[in-house]
Each structure stands twice: as structure tokens, then as C-alpha cells.
Write an enzyme that holds these catalytic residues in place. Structure first.
Site, mmCIF file in Angstrom:
data_model
loop_
_atom_site.group_PDB
_atom_site.id
_atom_site.type_symbol
_atom_site.label_atom_id
_atom_site.label_comp_id
_atom_site.label_asym_id
_atom_site.label_seq_id
_atom_site.Cartn_x
_atom_site.Cartn_y
_atom_site.Cartn_z
ATOM 1 N N LEU A 27 -11.115 -2.302 -2.517
ATOM 2 C CA LEU A 27 -10.549 -1.721 -3.730
ATOM 3 C C LEU A 27 -9.989 -2.864 -4.567
ATOM 4 C CD1 LEU A 27 -8.526 1.381 -2.404
ATOM 5 C CD2 LEU A 27 -10.778 1.383 -3.506
ATOM 6 N N ASP A 28 -10.006 -2.676 -5.885
ATOM 7 C CA ASP A 28 -9.405 -3.676 -6.770
ATOM 8 C C ASP A 28 -7.940 -3.896 -6.400
ATOM 9 O OD1 ASP A 28 -11.757 -3.735 -8.153
ATOM 10 O OD2 ASP A 28 -11.020 -2.604 -9.884
ATOM 11 N N TYR A 29 -7.457 -5.081 -6.672
ATOM 12 C CA TYR A 29 -6.040 -5.434 -6.475
ATOM 13 C C TYR A 29 -5.116 -4.365 -7.050
ATOM 14 C CZ TYR A 29 -1.671 -8.025 -7.436
ATOM 15 O OH TYR A 29 -0.358 -8.430 -7.538
#
Length: 206
Positions: free
Chosen positions: A51-53
Site C-alpha cells: 500500500l502507498d505510504y
């Protein structure tokens, strides 16, 4: 430590907080991540997907090579079920829709992604409006493909970037939330050992 929702001898399912890397980045200041935190309890944990940051929500990690191979293949073959919830800027018209704009990395502005009809890779997102809110429109998003930043760029393409998006939203939309209002709320996949279908839900924190 991310909240652990399930664990057995094959896999671990966690609820990732916003603003935490999935895997280590470059540099000493980017070593803290979901993978390292989970390894403190499950030393053999391996990353299957990311998942994105800035995105919160569900991730599954494998605990051995066979499970890692199986789960990675399930994601690549799109046999998993994933849905996200987001609040997008403005009043999104319609009840449902889809975006199929191809995406590629914007090399001069990494890690940003851009729509590119000549060199971009196939990307497909479906969306469903849930309700209108003070900050914008709450939607459920289904990434049919799994390109980097796909949901964020596709919503930006529609003219409704995700609220709090420090990469793709205008200042007015960023100012409405200190975090990106994007959360991976549902994840389904078949168990690597038993083949049983498993479904997980992480309540939306915004």
C-alpha cells in the site's frame, strides 16, 4: 506495530496505519515499515503486495516461501478481491463509473504517476458513490488492476482528486485533511494451504 487481524502458520493479515511505508525505502530514515515491524513478531514474514505510504488498510504477508509464491501469484492473476473507501474532492456526478486510463511513472517527478496513452500500462478502476459529505464525495473504489498510485491518479483524472493527497490534489483539497483519505477496507483471497476463501474488513478510520 500495525494491528494484526489474523495470523496462522502461513500468513499474517494486518491493518496498516497511514503514513507508514510498506517496505524499506532508500536511506536510514526510511527503514521503518510494515514489513520490519511485523518481522519483530513473525521473523519469516515476506511482503506480498504494498500500500502507498499515505494509504491505510489491509495487507497480507506470507510466512514462508510456498505461501509467498502462492499469494503473489493470486495477486498477479487478479484472483483476490480488494475494495477501498475514499473521500474525493468536489461533487462527483453519477452513481457508478469506471476509469481505464493507462498509467506510467512520471520519471522526472518520481514517484508520481501520469496518464500516458502511448507508453502507459493498462489500468482499470471502478467506483461507486456512497454519499455526499462536507469535504466532498465518499466513494468505494475497486482496483481491477494494481498499478502504483492507480486510485489516486484515476480520481485526479476524473477531476476529483482524493482529499488530503499531497501528490495529486490542489491545495484546497489537501487542506481539508492532514492525511490521505484512502483506506483499503476489504481484502479477500484463498488460503495458500487449504484453498478456503478468506475475507477481512478493516473499518474506515475517517
Amino acid at each position: 506495530m500495525p494491528e494484526i487481524l489474523y495470523a496462522d502458520d502461513q500468513l499474517v493479515v494486518v491493518n496498516k496505519p497511514a503514513d507508514l511505508l510498506s517496505v524499506p525505502g532508500r536511506g536510514e530514515d526510511k527503514q521503518d515499515c510494515v514489513w520490519r515491524r511485523v518481522q519483530q513478531t513473525y521473523p519469516t514474514a515476506r511482503i506480498v503486495h504494498r500500500l502507498d505510504y499515505a494509504t491505510s488498510g489491509l495487507m497480507v504477508l506470507a510466512l514462508n516461501a510456498d505461501s509467498h509464491r502462492y499469494l503473489s501469484n493470486e495477486f498477479q492473476q487478479r484472483r483476490t478481491e480488494k475494495s477501498y473507501q475514499a473521500v474525493v474532492f468536489g461533487d462527483l456526478e453519477g452513481e457508478t463509473g469506471e476509469v481505464k486510463e493507462p498509467l506510467r511513472c512520471d520519471w522526472e517527478n518520481r514517484p508520481l504517476q501520469i496518464v500516458d496513452y502511448e507508453h502507459g500500462k493498462q489500468a482499470h478502476t471502478t467506483w461507486k458513490k456512497l454519499q455526499k459529505e462536507a469535504k466532498g464525495t465518499r466513494v468505494q473504489l475497486h482496483p481491477v488492476t494494481g498499478r502504483s498510485h492507480q486510485l489516486r491518479v484515476h480520481m485526479q483524472f476524473l477531476g476529483h482528486p482524493i482529499v488530503g493527497d499531497r501528490f495529486y490534489a490542489p491545495e484546497a483539497a489537501q487542506a481539508l485533511s492532514p492525511r490521505l483519505l484512502l483506506h483499503a477496507e476489504n481484502l479477500g483471497f484463498s488460503h495458500p494451504q487449504t484453498g478456503d476463501w478468506m475475507e477481512f474488513h478493516a473499518p474506515v478510520p475517517f
